[in-house]
Design a protein around this motif. Structure first.
Motif, PDB file in Angstrom:
ATOM      1  N   HIS A  38      40.583  38.001  36.390  1.00  0.00           N
ATOM      2  CA  HIS A  38      40.597  39.390  35.921  1.00  0.00           C
ATOM      3  C   HIS A  38      42.021  39.914  35.996  1.00  0.00           C
ATOM      4  O   HIS A  38      42.763  39.576  36.922  1.00  0.00           O
ATOM      5  CB  HIS A  38      39.605  40.272  36.685  1.00  0.00           C
ATOM      6  CG  HIS A  38      39.874  40.486  38.141  1.00  0.00           C
ATOM      7  ND1 HIS A  38      40.746  41.446  38.607  1.00  0.00           N
ATOM      8  CD2 HIS A  38      39.366  39.887  39.258  1.00  0.00           C
ATOM      9  CE1 HIS A  38      40.748  41.439  39.931  1.00  0.00           C
ATOM     10  NE2 HIS A  38      39.936  40.492  40.363  1.00  0.00           N
TER      11      HIS A  38
ATOM     12  N   ASP B 178      45.119  39.875  44.558  1.00  0.00           N
ATOM     13  CA  ASP B 178      43.855  40.041  43.814  1.00  0.00           C
ATOM     14  C   ASP B 178      44.140  40.583  42.431  1.00  0.00           C
ATOM     15  O   ASP B 178      44.122  41.774  42.233  1.00  0.00           O
ATOM     16  CB  ASP B 178      42.941  40.982  44.610  1.00  0.00           C
ATOM     17  CG  ASP B 178      41.559  41.119  44.005  1.00  0.00           C
ATOM     18  OD1 ASP B 178      41.235  40.370  43.083  1.00  0.00           O
ATOM     19  OD2 ASP B 178      40.812  42.003  44.458  1.00  0.00           O
ATOM     20  N   MET B 179      44.385  39.678  41.406  1.00  0.00           N
ATOM     21  CA  MET B 179      44.456  38.250  41.554  1.00  0.00           C
ATOM     22  C   MET B 179      45.466  37.659  40.585  1.00  0.00           C
ATOM     23  O   MET B 179      45.253  36.636  39.978  1.00  0.00           O
ATOM     24  CB  MET B 179      43.067  37.615  41.359  1.00  0.00           C
ATOM     25  CG  MET B 179      42.456  37.932  39.987  1.00  0.00           C
ATOM     26  SD  MET B 179      40.829  37.146  39.717  1.00  0.00           S
ATOM     27  CE  MET B 179      41.272  35.426  39.476  1.00  0.00           C
TER      28      MET B 179
ATOM     29  N   GLU C 265      36.910  43.827  36.128  1.00  0.00           N
ATOM     30  CA  GLU C 265      36.155  43.181  37.214  1.00  0.00           C
ATOM     31  C   GLU C 265      35.931  44.161  38.359  1.00  0.00           C
ATOM     32  O   GLU C 265      34.869  44.182  38.975  1.00  0.00           O
ATOM     33  CB  GLU C 265      36.901  41.941  37.730  1.00  0.00           C
ATOM     34  CG  GLU C 265      36.083  41.075  38.681  1.00  0.00           C
ATOM     35  CD  GLU C 265      36.116  41.538  40.145  1.00  0.00           C
ATOM     36  OE1 GLU C 265      35.232  41.140  40.919  1.00  0.00           O
ATOM     37  OE2 GLU C 265      37.039  42.306  40.524  1.00  0.00           O
ATOM     38  N   GLU C 266      36.947  44.979  38.620  1.00  0.00           N
ATOM     39  CA  GLU C 266      36.874  45.890  39.768  1.00  0.00           C
ATOM     40  C   GLU C 266      35.829  46.988  39.569  1.00  0.00           C
ATOM     41  O   GLU C 266      35.465  47.672  40.520  1.00  0.00           O
ATOM     42  CB  GLU C 266      38.252  46.504  40.052  1.00  0.00           C
ATOM     43  CG  GLU C 266      39.352  45.487  40.387  1.00  0.00           C
ATOM     44  CD  GLU C 266      39.174  44.807  41.745  1.00  0.00           C
ATOM     45  OE1 GLU C 266      38.177  45.086  42.447  1.00  0.00           O
ATOM     46  OE2 GLU C 266      40.034  43.979  42.100  1.00  0.00           O
TER      47      GLU C 266
ATOM     48  N   GLU D 205      40.030  33.825  42.346  1.00  0.00           N
ATOM     49  CA  GLU D 205      40.005  35.002  43.223  1.00  0.00           C
ATOM     50  C   GLU D 205      40.625  34.632  44.577  1.00  0.00           C
ATOM     51  O   GLU D 205      40.624  33.477  44.976  1.00  0.00           O
ATOM     52  CB  GLU D 205      38.556  35.465  43.452  1.00  0.00           C
ATOM     53  CG  GLU D 205      37.918  36.199  42.270  1.00  0.00           C
ATOM     54  CD  GLU D 205      38.265  37.694  42.220  1.00  0.00           C
ATOM     55  OE1 GLU D 205      39.124  38.146  42.992  1.00  0.00           O
ATOM     56  OE2 GLU D 205      37.667  38.387  41.386  1.00  0.00           O
ATOM     57  N   PRO D 206      41.131  35.630  45.299  1.00  0.00           N
ATOM     58  CA  PRO D 206      41.824  35.351  46.558  1.00  0.00           C
ATOM     59  C   PRO D 206      40.853  35.046  47.693  1.00  0.00           C
ATOM     60  O   PRO D 206      40.363  35.950  48.353  1.00  0.00           O
ATOM     61  CB  PRO D 206      42.583  36.652  46.831  1.00  0.00           C
ATOM     62  CG  PRO D 206      41.752  37.702  46.179  1.00  0.00           C
ATOM     63  CD  PRO D 206      41.137  37.063  44.962  1.00  0.00           C
TER      64      PRO D 206
HETATM   65 ZN   LIG Z   1      39.477  40.172  42.409  1.00  0.00          ZN
END
Ligand SMILES: [Zn+2]
Length: 426
Positions: free
Chosen positions: A96, A127-128, A161-162, A190-191
């Protein structure tokens, strides 16, 4: 094959360390803050230009009409695909491009991409965008290593995404972009720490409960019926009956942190009575009280059961408590998801971690959700994991950073995992 192709890949990625840092910084420079969804188009086009110069066919997908989409904030996704030398599976890297608000507490410019002590700083570094940059370096190295790999490589940069992914992966999955056959294996950078393979996440149910009462003068509360007191009765039932049950319900999902390895319920907010509009409290008995709950759901649970459990508790109160009137409204829900840890993408990523990092990888699940839900539930593509370089705890924090060594290592892991998936040796 006598040559050690993985070693050659690693050497090539080591040689591109500066490129990886620069790419991460350039991605951070786009202030893709969501909400409202700023700078999506220039960021998507930047990614598209880079990959089209490496032989990718690039498509921009405008998620028209999705939440937040308007002329000023178009929801633009980028999907880049490069066919290999022969027919074969498709390995897709999905990142994302949106980031959360910067918030307070920064000591550095959140969009400058400062490099300090082996780290790149900025909103989204962890992120990210660091993971996105590492995946781009990984596929470029795969293309340049001269292996003539079959199948196809895809990289996508998706939005929102968030805020649930509706203009991003959700939109793409609904339109077949993640259909099995078109895409076979997905890694979401992703982290989640460089030595962990994340195979899924818990589900979510958000709901709003409202209790109702009857307004009256605050000096004569006996003439009204206080909605806040009714809500207190709800909370009391949650405390007495539901919380102990949830705490006792353990999951086999390897969720981290371990505290999230059972069902949880958060009370997100509570609103009751009139606002202090003029600086003075309203002298009234509140006729309404609303509470938002956030219930996290295990793979062993089913959503209908989860909802029924809360509804039964409210029904019981309606039977037993004089004047108790309520309503409950679904706000948002996500099914839990978990890929097979022995599936091709998890297995090949784990093998690559062993080789690159020299440690036994940990298989985990995320306590919260990310875009895997859409790929699994809508796209029907099960072979999907999250794996990326950032440190999970730093996500969304001020002075967020990503370690350069972690990015380099994760690029190697992603490249090696993709190579074995394409060659069918995973
Ligand atoms: Zn993320």
């Amino acid at each position: 094959m006598s040559r050690d192709a993985a070693a050659e890949l690693f050497q090539m990625i080591d040689g591109r360390r500066e490129d990886l840092i620069e790419l991460t910084r350039e991605l951070i420079h786009f202030p893709t803050v969501n909400p409202p969804g700023d700078a999506y188009q220039p960021c998507a086009e930047f990614i598209g230009r880079r990959l089209s110069s490496r032989g990718f066919t690039v498509e921009y997908v405008h998620a028209a009409g999705t939440p937040g989409d308007d002329e000023r904030h178009p929801r633009i996704n980028v999907v880049a695909r490069r066919e290999g030398s022969a027919k074969g599976p498709c390995v897709h890297f999905n990142s994302h491009i949106d980031v959360v608000q910067t918030g307070a507490g920064w000591t550095l410019d959140p969009f400058a991409g400062a490099v300090k002590d082996g780290k790149v700083y900025g909103r989204g570094a962890c992120d990210m965008k660091g993971g996105l940059a590492a995946s781009i370096i990984a596929v470029e190295a795969l293309i340049d290593c001269g292996l003539n790999l079959p199948g196809a490589l895809e990289v996508s940069g998706t939005v929102d995404e968030e805020t649930g992914g509706y203009g991003g992966v959700h939109y793409l999955a609904q339109r077949g972009w993640f259909a099995p056959g078109r895409v076979d294996h997905v890694i979401i950078p992703e982290p989640l720490n460089v030595d962990r393979v994340c195979i899924g996440h818990r589900g979510v149910w958000w709901a709003e409960i409202e209790t109702r009462g009857r307004m009256a003068h605050g000096s004569m509360p006996f003439l009204g019926d206080c909605a806040v007191r009714h809500m207190n009765a709800v909370i009391d039932r949650l405390e007495q009956l539901l919380y102990p049950k949830l705490a006792a319900r353990r999951t086999n999902m390897p969720v981290v942190p371990a505290g999230a390895r059972h069902s949880t319920l958060n009370i997100n907010s509570i609103h009751g009575g009139a606002a202090e509009a003029t600086g003075y409290p309203a002298p009234c008995v509140p006729d309404s009280c609303r509470m938002v709950i956030d219930r996290r759901v295990l793979i062993e649970e089913n959503m209908d059961g989860v909802k029924a459990e809360v509804r039964e508790l409210l029904e019981q109160l309606a039977q037993e408590r004089a004047g108790f009137a309520y309503s409950i409204r679904d706000i948002f829900e996500v099914q839990p998801t978990m890929a097979d840890r022995n599936g091709p993408v998890a297995r090949s990523t784990a093998a690559a971690i062993r080789r690159v990092i020299g440690r036994e990888p940990e298989f985990i699940c995320s306590p919260g959700t990310y875009d895997q839900k859409h790929i699994d539930r809508i796209g029907k593509l099960r072979d999907c994991i999250a794996y990326g370089p950032g440190i999970l705890d730093l996500a969304h924090q001020p002075d967020e950073y990503v370690r350069i060594d972690d990015m380099v290592n994760s690029a190697k892991v992603m490249a090696m995992a993709a190579m074995s998936l394409l060659l069918g040796t995973a």
